[in-house]
Design a protein around this motif. Sequence first.
Motif, mmCIF file in Angstrom:
data_model
loop_
_atom_site.group_PDB
_atom_site.id
_atom_site.type_symbol
_atom_site.label_atom_id
_atom_site.label_comp_id
_atom_site.label_asym_id
_atom_site.label_seq_id
_atom_site.Cartn_x
_atom_site.Cartn_y
_atom_site.Cartn_z
ATOM 1 N N ASP A 1 11.338 11.073 6.592
ATOM 2 C CA ASP A 1 12.067 12.302 6.892
ATOM 3 C C ASP A 1 13.556 11.977 6.876
ATOM 4 O O ASP A 1 14.100 11.419 7.838
ATOM 5 N N LEU A 2 14.233 12.341 5.779
ATOM 6 C CA LEU A 2 15.641 11.979 5.617
ATOM 7 C C LEU A 2 16.551 12.755 6.554
ATOM 8 O O LEU A 2 17.745 12.446 6.649
ATOM 9 N N ALA A 3 16.008 13.749 7.236
ATOM 10 C CA ALA A 3 16.814 14.480 8.213
ATOM 11 C C ALA A 3 16.974 13.684 9.505
ATOM 12 O O ALA A 3 17.865 13.964 10.311
ATOM 13 N N ARG A 4 16.104 12.692 9.700
ATOM 14 C CA ARG A 4 16.210 11.833 10.883
ATOM 15 C C ARG A 4 17.088 10.633 10.562
ATOM 16 O O ARG A 4 16.916 9.979 9.524
ATOM 17 N N ALA A 5 18.023 10.334 11.449
ATOM 18 C CA ALA A 5 19.017 9.294 11.175
ATOM 19 C C ALA A 5 18.374 7.924 10.975
ATOM 20 O O ALA A 5 18.769 7.176 10.069
ATOM 21 N N ASP A 6 17.371 7.587 11.828
ATOM 22 C CA ASP A 6 16.786 6.255 11.715
ATOM 23 C C ASP A 6 16.042 6.076 10.391
ATOM 24 O O ASP A 6 16.158 5.041 9.735
ATOM 25 N N GLN A 7 15.293 7.109 9.982
ATOM 26 C CA GLN A 7 14.553 7.011 8.727
ATOM 27 C C GLN A 7 15.484 7.079 7.515
ATOM 28 O O GLN A 7 15.219 6.456 6.479
ATOM 29 N N PHE A 8 16.575 7.840 7.634
ATOM 30 C CA PHE A 8 17.574 7.873 6.567
ATOM 31 C C PHE A 8 18.180 6.486 6.369
ATOM 32 O O PHE A 8 18.327 6.012 5.230
ATOM 33 N N GLN A 9 18.499 5.815 7.489
ATOM 34 C CA GLN A 9 19.084 4.480 7.400
ATOM 35 C C GLN A 9 18.102 3.484 6.810
ATOM 36 O O GLN A 9 18.475 2.611 6.015
ATOM 37 N N GLN A 10 16.820 3.592 7.179
ATOM 38 C CA GLN A 10 15.801 2.714 6.602
ATOM 39 C C GLN A 10 15.693 2.905 5.093
ATOM 40 O O GLN A 10 15.552 1.941 4.336
ATOM 41 N N ALA A 11 15.746 4.167 4.670
ATOM 42 C CA ALA A 11 15.671 4.457 3.232
ATOM 43 C C ALA A 11 16.870 3.864 2.501
ATOM 44 O O ALA A 11 16.728 3.258 1.431
ATOM 45 N N VAL A 12 18.058 4.026 3.078
ATOM 46 C CA VAL A 12 19.272 3.484 2.447
ATOM 47 C C VAL A 12 19.184 1.964 2.344
ATOM 48 O O VAL A 12 19.492 1.382 1.295
ATOM 49 N N ALA A 13 18.743 1.311 3.413
ATOM 50 C CA ALA A 13 18.635 -0.156 3.399
ATOM 51 C C ALA A 13 17.657 -0.614 2.317
ATOM 52 O O ALA A 13 17.921 -1.576 1.592
ATOM 53 N N GLY A 14 16.504 0.071 2.208
ATOM 54 C CA GLY A 14 15.525 -0.291 1.177
ATOM 55 C C GLY A 14 16.057 -0.086 -0.224
ATOM 56 O O GLY A 14 15.831 -0.906 -1.119
ATOM 57 N N LEU A 15 16.778 1.009 -0.441
ATOM 58 C CA LEU A 15 17.320 1.303 -1.771
ATOM 59 C C LEU A 15 18.424 0.317 -2.146
ATOM 60 O O LEU A 15 18.517 -0.111 -3.296
ATOM 61 N N VAL A 16 19.258 -0.041 -1.183
ATOM 62 C CA VAL A 16 20.331 -1.017 -1.451
ATOM 63 C C VAL A 16 19.735 -2.357 -1.860
ATOM 64 O O VAL A 16 20.180 -2.998 -2.818
#
Length: 723
Positions: free
Chosen positions: A390-405
């Motif tokens: 859920d990209l609307a949640r800050a923690d999950q958004f940050q996890q997604a960004v870290a994985g993509l980076v």
Amino acid sequence: MSLPRLHPRTIEAVKERADIVDVVGEHVVLKKKGREFVGICPFHDDKSPSMTVSPAKQFYYCFSCGAGGNAIKFLMELQRQSFGDVVLELARKYQLPIETVDGPQQERLRKQLSRREQLHRVLTLAAGWFRSQLRSPEGAAALAYLKDNRGLSEGTLETFELGYAPDRWDGLLTHLQQVEGLGVDLLEAAGMVVARKGGEGFYDRFRHRVMVPIKDRQGRVIGFGGRSLDGGEPKYLNSPETEVFEKGKHLFGLDRATAAIRKDDQAVVVEGYFDVIALHAAGITNAVAALGTALSSQQITQICRGCDSKRLILNFDSDGAGVRAAQRAIGEVEQLALQGQLELRVLHLPAGKDPDEFLRQHGPGEYRALLEAAPLWLDWQIEQVLADRDLARADQFQQAVAGLVELLGKLPQSAVRSHYLQQVAERLSGGQARLALQLEEDLRQQVKGQRWHGRSQKWEQPGEAGLRERAEAEVLRLYLHCPLHRPLIRRELRQRDLEDFALQHHRLLWAAISALEEDNLGAGRLEAINRGSDGGEDLADLDLPRLLGDQLVVEQSALLSRLTPLLEPSELHRMALAQPELQLRGTTAVLERQRALKRCRHLLDAWRSQNLETLERCLARLLNPIDAPTATNPPGAAEASTAATTDPARVTDPARATAPAEAALDMESRIEAMFAELNSDALRFQDLYYNERRYLEQLDARRRAGYEELVREARSELTSGPA
């Protein structure tokens, strides 16, 4: 036994039969380029394809390191074998007659080589008996399962020579002994019978199972896969490793798929035997399957030998195990895919179906359409990072960004990187164009900071490679010879992100260890042990040094010589194993320290490359905002602020005239804010660098603690003396 002198006729026959593309292609992924083939040279640390293989000249040559020669020389240098060993190996592979100048030695050698032929005969006879049992009254239920449940035609049953192992303890054993006159030792060596625990007699390995013969590239039966009919475990039972059956080197269906792979210029890799059978029955005959293990680099190399475009489509199950299998397969060929030597795609069928089930419900036309639309491996991995978040949640958004980076940091080509950065920024922004641009730039900076990978040779200094090799060897030696500590070692390697060994022979050994443990415990339990949610006491039951030694002798004899010091430690190394936990603490700290040092060098270089804006420049911008307005200093703000604090004619409030200190503080905070904004990248690299230095100090403290504990124990033993 010393090898006999080979007759010149045997040598000439081998030279004539051994095709250079065939021989090199078994060890290197070759890609056609005009009339020749190119690939990554195995004789040096090749970063881009520098080896050329010429079918017309039957010659290979590396333009970087100068290695070159014919097929025999290639194997001599790669496997570190003598001329005679290589010629014998090739003669056996191509089934050429072996002649020597010494009659008695020739006879002994022929007996040694005929062992494999005897095993092939046992397996061929077993396959024939299983087929006959499928048509017997005992096999009626198995035949009905294949026709009714699986929907297989008579033609498909005959094509794949499917059979049935009756629900008897000694059906095959009795037939092969009494009718064919074969000895039980040969049947055991072929993996068809198992010795009873009491040591008295043998029994059939396969009972009440649908039998699927497994063949090598030449079409010879090398083993079997048996599917349970009564729900018994395991659901699928494979033949054990034998002299002719090596799971990590063979693929089910490759003997029938080679021509189609060459014709279609692509290969489809699925998980199960019946997936392959169903695809071939539907006319999709370029499909193969791994043999109950993770897809290995050797298997991928075999597939690519007949495929000019090197297009490989992975179609594994959509469940967790299938996703992990796809990730492991991608890991094996990731570098080749990044270098453009392989076009890797991943197909996940809708609704979690496997190919067999999908074909029965939708037909081959829809399956082919999905194959054509299968995404590239990197697109698939991006979807896996974003899946169920859920990209609307800050923690999950940050996890997604870290994985993509982490994922995009692997890309070496700037144009491809830019494409994917733009793509993922649009996904993360939810369609907001302005936010997408900001995210793209932020991702670009983070990827730039990640591209060191922690292992890049660019940041390595002389002597560190040898230190890393010794530390990795110590970890593996601990794992092999301190079985009670295996769960701890696995948890430490996972927690500290050290599972990806830097040296190839260490990676191969760790992969072989994991494959053996997966076969015995299952992939799910092994993953739970890695995470620490399973105690993993069963790991200690495996005699890994013996199992690995036997396996390497059969599969990779050249690798065995490099790994013998690990499998058979010296007296000095055994002394180091006396304190396994302390040894583990020290060696993992060394490996982490090396990675941290390289990251420090990378961050320091990135920090130095930034153009730093000075405080004077920030002050000038604030006093002259027309020159460069910023977010913290909007147009007109500086003039108003300056005039209000410097022009007495504009001071109408006496209270404001008496507060120059507040105005100075406000100006100072604005300068600091602008300095931080203009130098955000440099400050970020600075913070990362000093964080990494502090982490280095912690690692050094951990290493010193382990050393001091060892010294205290040694002194205690010396002072206490004998009881």
